[in-house]
Design a protein around this motif. Sequence first.
Motif, PDB file in Angstrom:
ATOM      1  N   MET A   1      54.864  55.876  32.725  1.00 38.18           N
ATOM      2  CA  MET A   1      56.049  55.829  33.568  1.00 38.18           C
ATOM      3  C   MET A   1      56.661  54.448  33.428  1.00 38.18           C
ATOM      4  N   GLY A   2      57.934  54.362  33.737  1.00 37.19           N
ATOM      5  CA  GLY A   2      58.568  53.066  33.568  1.00 37.19           C
ATOM      6  C   GLY A   2      59.964  53.037  34.143  1.00 37.19           C
ATOM      7  N   TRP A   3      60.681  51.984  33.739  1.00 36.51           N
ATOM      8  CA  TRP A   3      62.017  51.745  34.264  1.00 36.51           C
ATOM      9  C   TRP A   3      62.964  51.343  33.138  1.00 36.51           C
ATOM     10  N   PHE A   4      64.165  51.877  33.232  1.00 40.05           N
ATOM     11  CA  PHE A   4      65.298  51.443  32.440  1.00 40.05           C
ATOM     12  C   PHE A   4      66.382  51.003  33.414  1.00 40.05           C
ATOM     13  N   ARG A   5      67.379  50.303  32.917  1.00 42.74           N
ATOM     14  CA  ARG A   5      68.507  49.940  33.756  1.00 42.74           C
ATOM     15  C   ARG A   5      69.790  49.975  32.950  1.00 42.74           C
ATOM     16  N   GLN A   6      70.888  50.111  33.695  1.00 44.95           N
ATOM     17  CA  GLN A   6      72.193  50.119  33.062  1.00 44.95           C
ATOM     18  C   GLN A   6      73.152  49.302  33.892  1.00 44.95           C
ATOM     19  N   ALA A   7      73.660  48.247  33.291  1.00 41.95           N
ATOM     20  CA  ALA A   7      74.664  47.403  33.932  1.00 41.95           C
ATOM     21  C   ALA A   7      76.044  47.978  33.661  1.00 41.95           C
ATOM     22  N   PRO A   8      77.005  47.654  34.503  1.00 43.92           N
ATOM     23  CA  PRO A   8      78.361  48.160  34.300  1.00 43.92           C
ATOM     24  C   PRO A   8      78.905  47.804  32.922  1.00 43.92           C
ATOM     25  N   GLY A   9      79.377  48.808  32.208  1.00 41.95           N
ATOM     26  CA  GLY A   9      79.967  48.577  30.902  1.00 41.95           C
ATOM     27  C   GLY A   9      78.988  48.335  29.777  1.00 41.95           C
ATOM     28  N   LYS A  10      77.699  48.484  30.064  1.00 39.52           N
ATOM     29  CA  LYS A  10      76.689  48.217  29.043  1.00 39.52           C
ATOM     30  C   LYS A  10      75.823  49.450  28.819  1.00 39.52           C
ATOM     31  N   ASP A  11      75.099  49.434  27.707  1.00 34.69           N
ATOM     32  CA  ASP A  11      74.184  50.525  27.408  1.00 34.69           C
ATOM     33  C   ASP A  11      72.950  50.449  28.297  1.00 34.69           C
ATOM     34  N   ARG A  12      72.324  51.602  28.463  1.00 32.78           N
ATOM     35  CA  ARG A  12      71.072  51.628  29.200  1.00 32.78           C
ATOM     36  C   ARG A  12      70.011  50.872  28.390  1.00 32.78           C
ATOM     37  N   GLU A  13      69.168  50.089  29.066  1.00 37.96           N
ATOM     38  CA  GLU A  13      68.166  49.295  28.363  1.00 37.96           C
ATOM     39  C   GLU A  13      66.803  49.419  29.025  1.00 37.96           C
ATOM     40  N   PHE A  14      65.790  49.255  28.199  1.00 34.80           N
ATOM     41  CA  PHE A  14      64.407  49.293  28.660  1.00 34.80           C
ATOM     42  C   PHE A  14      64.101  48.073  29.522  1.00 34.80           C
ATOM     43  N   VAL A  15      63.332  48.293  30.591  1.00 37.37           N
ATOM     44  CA  VAL A  15      62.901  47.196  31.460  1.00 37.37           C
ATOM     45  C   VAL A  15      61.384  47.017  31.403  1.00 37.37           C
ATOM     46  N   ALA A  16      60.652  48.075  31.735  1.00 39.55           N
ATOM     47  CA  ALA A  16      59.187  47.972  31.782  1.00 39.55           C
ATOM     48  C   ALA A  16      58.580  49.368  31.700  1.00 39.55           C
ATOM     49  N   ARG A  17      57.338  49.398  31.241  1.00 36.23           N
ATOM     50  CA  ARG A  17      56.591  50.655  31.132  1.00 36.23           C
ATOM     51  C   ARG A  17      55.128  50.387  31.384  1.00 36.23           C
ATOM     52  N   ILE A  18      54.453  51.382  31.986  1.00 38.74           N
ATOM     53  CA  ILE A  18      53.012  51.294  32.210  1.00 38.74           C
ATOM     54  C   ILE A  18      52.344  52.557  31.682  1.00 38.74           C
ATOM     55  N   ILE A  19      51.283  52.360  30.918  1.00 34.65           N
ATOM     56  CA  ILE A  19      50.514  53.489  30.401  1.00 34.65           C
ATOM     57  C   ILE A  19      49.598  53.987  31.505  1.00 34.65           C
TER      58      ILE A  19
END
Length: 119
Positions: free
Chosen positions: A34-52
């Motif tokens: 499970m993990g997290w991505f984020r998307q800032a205004p006007g930008k592509d979605r990007e990886f933040v963190a993941r845990i196995i």
Amino acid sequence: QVQLVESGGGLVQAGGSLRLSCAASGRTFSIYSMGWFRQAPGKDREFVARIIWDGGRTYYADSVKGRFTISRDAAKNTVYLQMKSLKAEDTGVYYCILGRDSIASNDYWGQGTQVTVSS
């Protein structure tokens, strides 16, 4: 099917902290990560963190290393993202993900929670 429900977003001043939570429900019998991505205004979605899920190994984007910590509570099928020393550039919608098969799989996505960091 799997449902992911995020919580914990909000407005915080630069330098502050927030903790995001994401609870998985439904067919959660097989979680690889499970993990997290984020998307800032006007930008592509990007990886933040993941845990196995099995073993707890963690991965972070370079931009958040040393400031964010991902953790899990396997009994609750919940993943957390503790965010410290927040910066304006951390602003965005944060999405929880669940992968079933491999570190590259993002099979399910949450609806997202807004994080706004004021400078």
